[in-house]
Design an enzyme around this catalytic site. Structure first.
Site, PDB file in Angstrom:
ATOM      1  N   ASN A  58     -17.253  46.692 -17.821  1.00 27.79           N
ATOM      2  CA  ASN A  58     -16.824  47.925 -17.132  1.00 27.79           C
ATOM      3  C   ASN A  58     -17.664  49.156 -17.468  1.00 27.79           C
ATOM      4  O   ASN A  58     -17.835  50.032 -16.624  1.00 27.79           O
ATOM      5  CB  ASN A  58     -15.333  48.186 -17.362  1.00 27.79           C
ATOM      6  N   GLY A  91     -13.374  43.889 -25.137  1.00 25.92           N
ATOM      7  CA  GLY A  91     -13.050  43.029 -24.006  1.00 25.92           C
ATOM      8  C   GLY A  91     -11.564  42.741 -23.948  1.00 25.92           C
ATOM      9  O   GLY A  91     -10.737  43.540 -24.405  1.00 25.92           O
ATOM     10  N   SER A  92     -11.242  41.588 -23.404  1.00 25.28           N
ATOM     11  CA  SER A  92      -9.836  41.266 -23.142  1.00 25.28           C
ATOM     12  C   SER A  92      -9.109  40.857 -24.422  1.00 25.28           C
ATOM     13  O   SER A  92      -9.718  40.392 -25.386  1.00 25.28           O
ATOM     14  CB  SER A  92      -9.768  40.111 -22.139  1.00 25.28           C
ATOM     15  N   ASN A  93      -7.778  40.967 -24.386  1.00 22.65           N
ATOM     16  CA  ASN A  93      -6.958  40.519 -25.517  1.00 22.65           C
ATOM     17  C   ASN A  93      -7.077  39.022 -25.735  1.00 22.65           C
ATOM     18  O   ASN A  93      -7.065  38.543 -26.870  1.00 22.65           O
ATOM     19  CB  ASN A  93      -5.497  40.904 -25.274  1.00 22.65           C
ATOM     20  N   CYS A 117     -10.919  51.220 -19.620  1.00 22.83           N
ATOM     21  CA  CYS A 117      -9.858  50.806 -20.551  1.00 22.83           C
ATOM     22  C   CYS A 117      -8.870  51.942 -20.772  1.00 22.83           C
ATOM     23  O   CYS A 117      -7.709  51.699 -21.084  1.00 22.83           O
ATOM     24  CB  CYS A 117     -10.450  50.313 -21.856  1.00 22.83           C
ATOM     25  N   VAL A 152      -9.704  36.991 -25.245  1.00 25.21           N
ATOM     26  CA  VAL A 152     -10.919  36.627 -25.996  1.00 25.21           C
ATOM     27  C   VAL A 152     -10.866  37.231 -27.405  1.00 25.21           C
ATOM     28  O   VAL A 152     -11.274  36.597 -28.375  1.00 25.21           O
ATOM     29  CB  VAL A 152     -12.188  37.053 -25.223  1.00 25.21           C
ATOM     30  N   LYS A 203     -24.637  40.461 -26.727  1.00 26.41           N
ATOM     31  CA  LYS A 203     -24.216  39.557 -25.648  1.00 26.41           C
ATOM     32  C   LYS A 203     -23.501  40.403 -24.591  1.00 26.41           C
ATOM     33  O   LYS A 203     -22.343  40.802 -24.765  1.00 26.41           O
ATOM     34  CB  LYS A 203     -23.266  38.495 -26.235  1.00 26.41           C
ATOM     35  N   GLU A 229     -12.023  46.022 -29.721  1.00 26.33           N
ATOM     36  CA  GLU A 229     -11.468  47.040 -28.813  1.00 26.33           C
ATOM     37  C   GLU A 229     -10.955  46.289 -27.595  1.00 26.33           C
ATOM     38  O   GLU A 229     -11.747  45.697 -26.857  1.00 26.33           O
ATOM     39  CB  GLU A 229     -12.547  48.042 -28.396  1.00 26.33           C
ATOM     40  N   GLN A 232     -11.988  39.669 -10.015  1.00 24.45           N
ATOM     41  CA  GLN A 232     -11.224  40.862 -10.357  1.00 24.45           C
ATOM     42  C   GLN A 232     -10.405  41.324  -9.149  1.00 24.45           C
ATOM     43  O   GLN A 232      -9.267  41.765  -9.287  1.00 24.45           O
ATOM     44  CB  GLN A 232     -12.190  41.963 -10.837  1.00 24.45           C
ATOM     45  N   GLU A 286      -1.753  44.791 -18.295  1.00 22.20           N
ATOM     46  CA  GLU A 286      -2.947  45.511 -17.834  1.00 22.20           C
ATOM     47  C   GLU A 286      -3.448  44.903 -16.523  1.00 22.20           C
ATOM     48  O   GLU A 286      -3.645  43.693 -16.428  1.00 22.20           O
ATOM     49  CB  GLU A 286      -4.047  45.398 -18.896  1.00 22.20           C
TER      50      GLU A 286
HETATM   51  P1  NAP Z   1     -13.659  39.457 -21.470  1.00 22.05           P
HETATM   52  O1  NAP Z   1     -13.399  38.445 -20.442  1.00 22.05           O
HETATM   53  O2  NAP Z   1     -12.915  39.382 -22.741  1.00 22.05           O
HETATM   54  O3  NAP Z   1     -15.237  39.421 -21.744  1.00 22.05           O
HETATM   55  C1  NAP Z   1     -15.833  40.315 -22.637  1.00 22.05           C
HETATM   56  C2  NAP Z   1     -17.087  39.697 -23.219  1.00 22.05           C
HETATM   57  O4  NAP Z   1     -16.727  38.572 -24.013  1.00 22.05           O
HETATM   58  C3  NAP Z   1     -18.084  39.186 -22.189  1.00 22.05           C
HETATM   59  O5  NAP Z   1     -19.390  39.419 -22.647  1.00 22.05           O
HETATM   60  C4  NAP Z   1     -17.796  37.685 -22.164  1.00 22.05           C
HETATM   61  O6  NAP Z   1     -18.903  36.918 -21.744  1.00 22.05           O
HETATM   62  C5  NAP Z   1     -17.516  37.451 -23.630  1.00 22.05           C
HETATM   63  N1  NAP Z   1     -16.756  36.230 -23.923  1.00 22.05           N
HETATM   64  C6  NAP Z   1     -15.849  35.595 -23.143  1.00 22.05           C
HETATM   65  N2  NAP Z   1     -15.373  34.503 -23.794  1.00 22.05           N
HETATM   66  C7  NAP Z   1     -15.974  34.470 -25.008  1.00 22.05           C
HETATM   67  C8  NAP Z   1     -15.902  33.602 -26.125  1.00 22.05           C
HETATM   68  N3  NAP Z   1     -15.089  32.547 -26.130  1.00 22.05           N
HETATM   69  N4  NAP Z   1     -16.683  33.850 -27.205  1.00 22.05           N
HETATM   70  C9  NAP Z   1     -17.503  34.908 -27.222  1.00 22.05           C
HETATM   71  N5  NAP Z   1     -17.628  35.790 -26.181  1.00 22.05           N
HETATM   72  C10 NAP Z   1     -16.855  35.572 -25.101  1.00 22.05           C
HETATM   73  O7  NAP Z   1     -13.387  40.944 -20.925  1.00 22.05           O
HETATM   74  P2  NAP Z   1     -13.894  41.607 -19.578  1.00 22.05           P
HETATM   75  O8  NAP Z   1     -13.107  41.045 -18.465  1.00 22.05           O
HETATM   76  O9  NAP Z   1     -15.377  41.570 -19.514  1.00 22.05           O
HETATM   77  O10 NAP Z   1     -13.502  43.152 -19.815  1.00 22.05           O
HETATM   78  C11 NAP Z   1     -12.304  43.698 -19.423  1.00 22.05           C
HETATM   79  C12 NAP Z   1     -11.405  43.908 -20.622  1.00 22.05           C
HETATM   80  O11 NAP Z   1     -12.070  44.708 -21.597  1.00 22.05           O
HETATM   81  C13 NAP Z   1     -10.146  44.652 -20.286  1.00 22.05           C
HETATM   82  O12 NAP Z   1      -9.056  44.039 -20.929  1.00 22.05           O
HETATM   83  C14 NAP Z   1     -10.370  46.047 -20.866  1.00 22.05           C
HETATM   84  O13 NAP Z   1      -9.199  46.741 -21.212  1.00 22.05           O
HETATM   85  C15 NAP Z   1     -11.175  45.720 -22.069  1.00 22.05           C
HETATM   86  N6  NAP Z   1     -11.905  46.895 -22.524  1.00 22.05           N
HETATM   87  C16 NAP Z   1     -11.480  47.549 -23.650  1.00 22.05           C
HETATM   88  C17 NAP Z   1     -12.133  48.701 -24.076  1.00 22.05           C
HETATM   89  C18 NAP Z   1     -11.682  49.423 -25.307  1.00 22.05           C
HETATM   90  O14 NAP Z   1     -12.447  50.231 -25.823  1.00 22.05           O
HETATM   91  N7  NAP Z   1     -10.489  49.188 -25.818  1.00 22.05           N
HETATM   92  C19 NAP Z   1     -13.217  49.178 -23.360  1.00 22.05           C
HETATM   93  C20 NAP Z   1     -13.618  48.503 -22.216  1.00 22.05           C
HETATM   94  C21 NAP Z   1     -12.961  47.351 -21.802  1.00 22.05           C
HETATM   95  P3  NAP Z   1     -18.968  36.347 -20.222  1.00 22.05           P
HETATM   96  O15 NAP Z   1     -18.999  37.538 -19.336  1.00 22.05           O
HETATM   97  O16 NAP Z   1     -20.220  35.558 -20.225  1.00 22.05           O
HETATM   98  O17 NAP Z   1     -17.729  35.518 -20.030  1.00 22.05           O
END
Ligand code: NAP
Length: 483
Positions: free
Chosen positions: A153, A229-231, A285, A233, A176, A251, A332, A385
């Protein structure tokens, strides 16, 4: 337009995957357009990046922080020089409007510059020592090899937020990026490499995480994982790293609430909340996703808010008239649509964004900004979320009920209140369980020197940014000497 064919930074050179497989990055505004192809790296490529990092660590850790800082500051200048190209690629791979992308490039450059300046900050403290003639002090050392895993994002700013403090502290980093948005992360790596970062100090790994398997996290050299990223992962990483001496900064998600009290400036609140909910098509986020209105302002605020939502122009993010771009991907888009359909089935009413979008947007992942009322706090759309342009609204009777409603959530990322009463503003800031609190301002991330991070399920409780953001990336050695 011919797609860019990009390579990864491996040991100071730009390389494709040994397996010569590629991942397509498609434009979310028009899925027929391939923006770029990046290598689908495999475990042997990942090993090569980590091996180079391990070799680079001693030299980088011993480099003066001032010299490290100069490289970060030069990289910030390069990002600014390249800002139009980077912002355009950011818009084309992620879908945020060009205006939003330009802000992200500027903020990422500011972040690198700020971290570069920290090379001249104190590197430890002098401590009192009661023993005659003895002196004592602390020095900060890097933790070692850091893996930075980033979401899609804010695909430039999130890597910059991790690389800046990690590198100034003397760590080596493997980055990554998310598979939907690797292009601008590679722009960032290029700026750092062009600014003189030695070989191996930063390496990049592109390719779907599901195909990389455990090859990233199971690296023996790993000292820390900085994840946004997501909760789902985040939890998986916690489990994978349990029992190992590897630090984890996480985060995670949010379900950010804004309260409007009866003494608020309703006009200010409506405009601010619309921006906080729908900027980046709600894919922030810290986006406002729950709205809690004191009964006396409910109708007026909702009318004004709906008017602001209807004024948004959904369309091609590169068109200067567009004020809201698409969602990042078809997946999405399906997620957001599913949440809204289930909410309607459960009794919610959609007051904006129910009408179909223009036919010329059919090839993109667009979703109109939606405000939903008649939402009960027990409903899925209130508790989970969505990460899209969806704002759900409920009414409360008084301040105490509003505060309780904000805190009745597993998440604790950001919250805000609109009120003209300073006592209530303070009571809100003290009573709310969220890492970021705003008063008469939007729920938002902060400027680059301000600590940022969520409470409860929104993260590990550690902060990024500012001086506090350094602590994850360093360890403190205490030294005493009899002279
Ligand atoms: P995601 O699905 O958790 O992916 C985040 C990252 O993790 C990507 O680079 C993904 O790679 C990688 N990943 C996925 N599975 C993995 C594994 N088993 N081992 C290691 N890495 C892995 O999250 P997203 O959909 O990209 O992002 C949206 C989420 O991020 C939302 O929940 C949002 O709230 C959260 N977020 C939080 C903040 C904060 O500061 N709190 C800021 C921004 C976003 P691939 O893309 O190759 O799968």
């Amino acid at each position: 337009m011919t797609p860019l064919q990009l390579a990864n930074l491996v040991d100071g050179t730009w390389r494709a995957s040994a397996a010569e497989r590629w991942v397509e990055v498609r434009n979310p505004a028009d899925q027929r357009e391939v923006v770029a192809e990046v290598p689908a790296m495999g475990p042997p490529d990942v090993d090569a990046v980590f091996d180079a990092a391990v070799r680079a660590l001693p030299g980088w850790a011993q480099t003066s922080p001032i010299a490290r800082g100069r490289i970060l500051i030069s990289a910030a200048h390069l990002l600014r020089e390249r800002r139009d190209e980077v912002a355009r690629d950011l818009s084309r791979e992620m879908g945020k409007t060009l205006a939003e992308a330009l802000v992200e490039v500027a903020k990422s450059a500011d972040l690198l510059e700020y971290c570069g300046g920290l090379g001249r900050a104190p590197q430890g403290d002098v401590l009192a020592d009661e023993r005659l003639g003895a002196r004592a002090w602390t020095v900060h050392e890097p933790i070692g090899v850091v893996l930075a895993i980033c979401p899609w994002n804010d695909p430039l700013l999130t890597p910059a937020r991790k690389l800046g403090p990690a590198l100034i502290a003397g760590n080596v980093v493997v980055l990554k990026p998310a598979s939907d948005t690797p292009v601008v992360a590679l722009h960032l790596a290029r700026a750092l490499a062009d600014a003189g970062l030695p070989a191996g100090v930063l390496g990049t790994v592109t390719g779907p995480a599901r195909e990389l398997g455990d090859s990233l996290v199971e690296q023996r050299a790993l000292a820390g994982v900085s994840f946004t990223g997501s909760n789902e992962v985040g939890e998986q990483l916690r489990r994978q790293l349990a029992g190992r001496n590897v630090k984890l900064l996480a985060e995670l998600g949010g379900k950010n609430a804004t309260v409007v009290l009866e003494d608020a400036d309703v006009e200010l609140a409506a405009g601010t909340i619309a921006a906080a909910a729908f900027a980046q098509a709600g894919q922030r986020c810290t986006a406002t996703s729950r709205l809690i209105l004191e009964r006396g302002v409910f109708d007026e605020l909702l009318d004004k808010l709906a008017a602001h939502a209807r004024e948004l122009t959904v369309g091609d993010p590169l068109d200067p008239d567009t004020t809201m771009g698409p969602l990042v991907s078809p997946a999405q888009q399906r997620t957001v649509t599913g949440f809204v359909e289930r909410a309607v089935a459960a009794g919610a009413a959609v007051i904006t964004g129910a009408e179909p979008l223009p036919a010329d947007l059919a090839h993109g992942c667009f979703s109109a900004p939606k405000v939903l009322r008649d939402v009960d706090p027990s409903m899925e759309i209130w508790t989970e979320e969505v990460f899209g342009p969806v704002l759900v609204v409920t009414a409360v009777e008084d301040f105490e009920q509003a505060l309780a409603r904000v805190n009745d959530s597993p998440f604790g990322l950001a919250a805000s209140v609109f009120t003209g009463n300073v006592r209530r503003a303070l009571a809100f800031s003290e009573g709310v369980t969220a890492g970021q609190v705003s008063i008469n301002l939007p729920t938002t991330g902060w400027d680059v020197h301000m600590p940022f991070g969520g409470f409860k399920a929104s993260g590990s409780g550690l902060k990024e940014q500012g001086l506090e953001g350094l602590s994850f990336y360093r360890r403190t050695k205490t030294v005493a000497m009899a002279a």
